[in-house]
Design an enzyme around this catalytic site. Structure first.
Site, PDB file in Angstrom:
ATOM      1  N   CYS A 142      -2.699   5.262   0.399  1.00  0.00           N
ATOM      2  CA  CYS A 142      -3.174   4.375  -0.660  1.00  0.00           C
ATOM      3  C   CYS A 142      -3.649   5.132  -1.895  1.00  0.00           C
ATOM      4  O   CYS A 142      -3.596   4.597  -3.010  1.00  0.00           O
ATOM      5  CB  CYS A 142      -4.265   3.437  -0.139  1.00  0.00           C
ATOM      6  SG  CYS A 142      -5.850   4.201   0.225  1.00  0.00           S
ATOM      7  N   ASP A 143      -4.087   6.375  -1.756  1.00  0.00           N
ATOM      8  CA  ASP A 143      -4.515   7.167  -2.908  1.00  0.00           C
ATOM      9  C   ASP A 143      -3.405   7.255  -3.959  1.00  0.00           C
ATOM     10  O   ASP A 143      -3.675   7.336  -5.166  1.00  0.00           O
ATOM     11  CB  ASP A 143      -4.865   8.596  -2.515  1.00  0.00           C
ATOM     12  CG  ASP A 143      -5.632   8.748  -1.228  1.00  0.00           C
ATOM     13  OD1 ASP A 143      -5.526   7.863  -0.360  1.00  0.00           O
ATOM     14  OD2 ASP A 143      -6.308   9.767  -1.057  1.00  0.00           O
TER      15      ASP A 143
END
Length: 358
Positions: A142-143
């Site tokens: 998700c980063d």
């Protein structure tokens, strides 16, 4: 010509930061954070890596909000030192995050700006998935939704390239489909943290799902960056706006009594402290949503009114921003003396939008 057409420029001369302290004190805190970070550079892998990409994105927004030359000079010095290069892993969204700052300088008319390395990286990055015949999303953590999509969006706008926006949406949606929990309105960090109902699922000691604060901060902050430059008539804008509102609404409910957020969002009891980097990104995203009409001020302004003073308490008199969780991929502890450049970046991002609050 002062070319802010690719970035939203909003210098402030207000005497108050929306009543949340004074604009003067907020700006001073931001400048102290910049000065301390510039005097204490930290290099995880390279001055072109994602940690610096996140930090200098904060410097970009600090300059937009204040117009202060110190922020601009820091950006210029970084770009010269890096020779406008990205980092080296063409398969990683992380390694183009630094280009957000390059694009900003180019938009300001920086005479030595060179975006060829950025454009070359993106071409190779998009080709990687097909060349390797991979079925896993290109942005599988998700980063990544903070690191690459805002760069794609700004570059697409600069080059009038809607195809690049479609590419951005396609890869973003793949990540969303894999990692977004539609019940909790939060993102798993990666597929190791997905909830399947099996006894082997990773979970907190309280039995709840593991949702990492900074990971979700990356996403909410990244959404704010994307929406700033995504055309109003883009076919996919409703998707991003809806996701932004859903996440902001959930994040609001998870704010702790001290105004911050804990490293494990559904398990505040895991550690006896809150954490700065995730809190900074959340504060930035929510304040941006208020300032740009996506969030109701009556509902969300109190969140920022608690969060920004709490973030200021994490800053030492010399400018260092503490209680930043170290590099990782899941909830971990932090201390008053733990810091990272991306924590400073999150602090600057938050301050940049607090300055604009009415």
């Amino acid at each position: 010509m002062f070319a802010a057409i690719f970035f939203t420029q909003a210098c402030t001369t207000a005497k108050s930061a929306g009543g949340i302290g004074t604009a003067s004190n907020t700006k001073k805190a931001m400048l102290r954070a910049l000065a301390w970070q510039e005097a204490h550079p930290i290099v995880e892998k390279s001055t072109k890596d994602w940690t610096n990409g996140a930090y200098y994105t904060g410097v970009v927004k600090a300059h937009q909000a204040t117009g202060d030359a110190d922020f601009l000079q820091a950006l210029q010095a970084m770009a010269r030192k890096n020779e406008w290069q990205t980092y080296i892993r063409i398969n990683s969204a992380d390694d183009v995050a630094i280009s957000y700052a390059y694009l900003y300088l180019a938009a300001l008319g920086e005479k030595d700006a060179n975006l060829v390395p950025t454009e070359d990286f993106i071409k190779k990055h998009l080709a990687y998935q097909q060349e390797q015949q991979r079925t896993k999303p290109l942005w599988w953590w998700c980063d990544a939704l903070f690191m690459a999509p805002p760069v794609f969006t700004v570059l697409a706008k600069r080059n009038n390239n809607p195809v690049l926006l479609d590419d951005m949406y396609r890869h973003y949606k793949e990540t969303y489909d894999l990692l977004y929990d539609k019940e909790e309105h939060l993102f798993a960090r990666d597929d190791r943290f997905l909830w399947t109902g099996a006894s082997t699922d990773r979970k907190e000691k309280n039995g709840k799902k593991i949702f990492w604060s900074r990971g979700n901060g990356w996403v909410l902050g990244g959404l704010a960056l994307i929406l700033q430059d995504l055309p109003k008539d883009d076919a996919h804008r409703p998707f991003f706006e809806q996701l932004f509102r859903e996440m902001a609404t959930k994040v609001k409910t998870l704010q702790q009594p001290d105004g911050m957020w804990t490293t494990s969002l559904l398990s505040p009891e895991s550690y006896d402290h809150t954490e700065t980097s995730g809190s900074g990104f959340f504060t930035y995203g929510i304040a941006w949503g208020i300032n740009n009409g996506l969030l109701n001020p009556a509902d969300f302004r109190p969140v920022v009114a608690k969060a920004w003073p709490a973030l200021l308490k994490m800053q030492k008199p010399d400018g260092m921003v503490g209680f930043v969780q170290n590099i990782g991929f899941d909830p971990r502890p932090a201390t008053a003396d733990s810091w990272q450049n991306y924590g400073t970046g999150a602090f600057l991002l938050a301050g940049s939008e607090v300055l604009k609050l009415k």
